[in-house]
Enzyme design. Sequence first.
Site, mmCIF file in Angstrom:
data_model
loop_
_atom_site.group_PDB
_atom_site.id
_atom_site.type_symbol
_atom_site.label_atom_id
_atom_site.label_comp_id
_atom_site.label_asym_id
_atom_site.label_seq_id
_atom_site.Cartn_x
_atom_site.Cartn_y
_atom_site.Cartn_z
ATOM 1 N N SER A 53 82.324 7.093 12.364
ATOM 2 C CA SER A 53 82.812 6.188 13.405
ATOM 3 C C SER A 53 81.858 6.191 14.601
ATOM 4 O O SER A 53 80.673 5.884 14.450
ATOM 5 C CB SER A 53 84.236 6.598 13.800
ATOM 6 O OG SER A 53 84.876 5.600 14.550
ATOM 7 N N HIS A 59 90.151 4.010 7.714
ATOM 8 C CA HIS A 59 89.024 4.455 8.539
ATOM 9 C C HIS A 59 88.863 5.976 8.534
ATOM 10 O O HIS A 59 87.837 6.486 8.992
ATOM 11 C CB HIS A 59 89.200 3.962 9.974
ATOM 12 C CG HIS A 59 88.037 4.263 10.862
ATOM 13 N ND1 HIS A 59 86.745 3.849 10.575
ATOM 14 C CD2 HIS A 59 87.948 4.967 12.030
ATOM 15 C CE1 HIS A 59 85.922 4.265 11.526
ATOM 16 N NE2 HIS A 59 86.621 4.947 12.416
ATOM 17 N N ASP A 85 88.060 -1.210 5.727
ATOM 18 C CA ASP A 85 88.033 -0.615 7.059
ATOM 19 C C ASP A 85 87.455 -1.642 8.037
ATOM 20 O O ASP A 85 86.331 -2.126 7.842
ATOM 21 C CB ASP A 85 87.156 0.644 7.021
ATOM 22 C CG ASP A 85 87.010 1.310 8.377
ATOM 23 O OD1 ASP A 85 87.665 0.891 9.342
ATOM 24 O OD2 ASP A 85 86.218 2.277 8.469
#
Length: 361
Positions: free
Chosen positions: A203, A328, A260
């Site tokens: 991320s 995610h 995602d």
Amino acid sequence: MEYQGSNNWECLLDPLDHTLRSEILRYGQFVEAAYRSFDSDPMSPTYAACRFSRNSLLTRSGFGQTGYRVTKNLRATCGVQMPRWIGGVPSWMSTQSSWIGYVAICQDKEEIARLGRRDVVIAFRGTITCLEWVENLRATLIEAPDYVGPKSGVPMVERGFLSLYTSRTTIFSSLQDMIRKEISKIIELYGDEPLSLTITGHSLGAALAILSAYDITATFANAPMVTVVSFGGPRVGNRSLRCQLDKSGTRILRIVNSDDPIPKVPGFVFEDGDDVESTKNVHVANLPRWILKYVEDTQWVYADMGQELRLSSKKSPYLNKSNLATCHDLKTYLHLVKGFVSSKCPFKSSFKRVLNKRTSV
């Protein structure tokens, strides 16, 4: 070195080579260790710090014997602050500087022999603190610092990510300064032997990994081969940034879950082919030239970097397909890597569930 991307992982991704799968999962564990080491309890007096000492970080985070030794803790500082007109918020919500990851060097002779080189890992966690979330939303592009070259090819990066990478306080150095200082030491100590630098993150950590790779190769003429292994990373910069990374020899492997939403933001991508300096093709994205020019001028045109390993939560019988947070999650990514075979066989039918209930941010 082919597993580090020396040949851009040609013929290794589809079907996914077994050794490459193992290496991806291994680097994913370094990122998982960063998440587990972070003190995320707002009531803790050490909130936003590392819970473990450098010597025990990898073992106490559940990684086990790796052959690597952590040599440096890394902190990132937000360039934004909580607005003064917002009063009465808990102190943890305005935390400006926090532990973001670490540098680890392979010291085990057997592991060095297996790899054929001494590997250095920089691992970053994803977004956790309030101000990190605020930085993520500062999504317009800004010129990358220290660029020398024609103005028509200026690398540009997301404003919030660059702020996290370069901001400092009177107490803490910037993440950029910490990494440059540590890499300088490593090159001085081990520069005369085969050396590789692998930067990995999930991320926000994936975005910082790409920024770090760009900064290291731009700063050190004698930098070792730099490889980025990113999980669920957002877009980071424009086509010129991608071009500079390619020219430097940086290899980037992006692991992406098609379900995602994070890898699809921020901004727009108008072309995914070879790098071009201008939108000469009127039919790119089926949009007229004037619209393309307008969007580019608003500094919202990004580019995807490196090679992509595309996975899908929908192909696993063990995942909640409707939960975006699950899509995610780093554990979801590692689960999908373990089960992926090829584009024609997206998930092993015999694969058993390995997820636990913990969710990484």
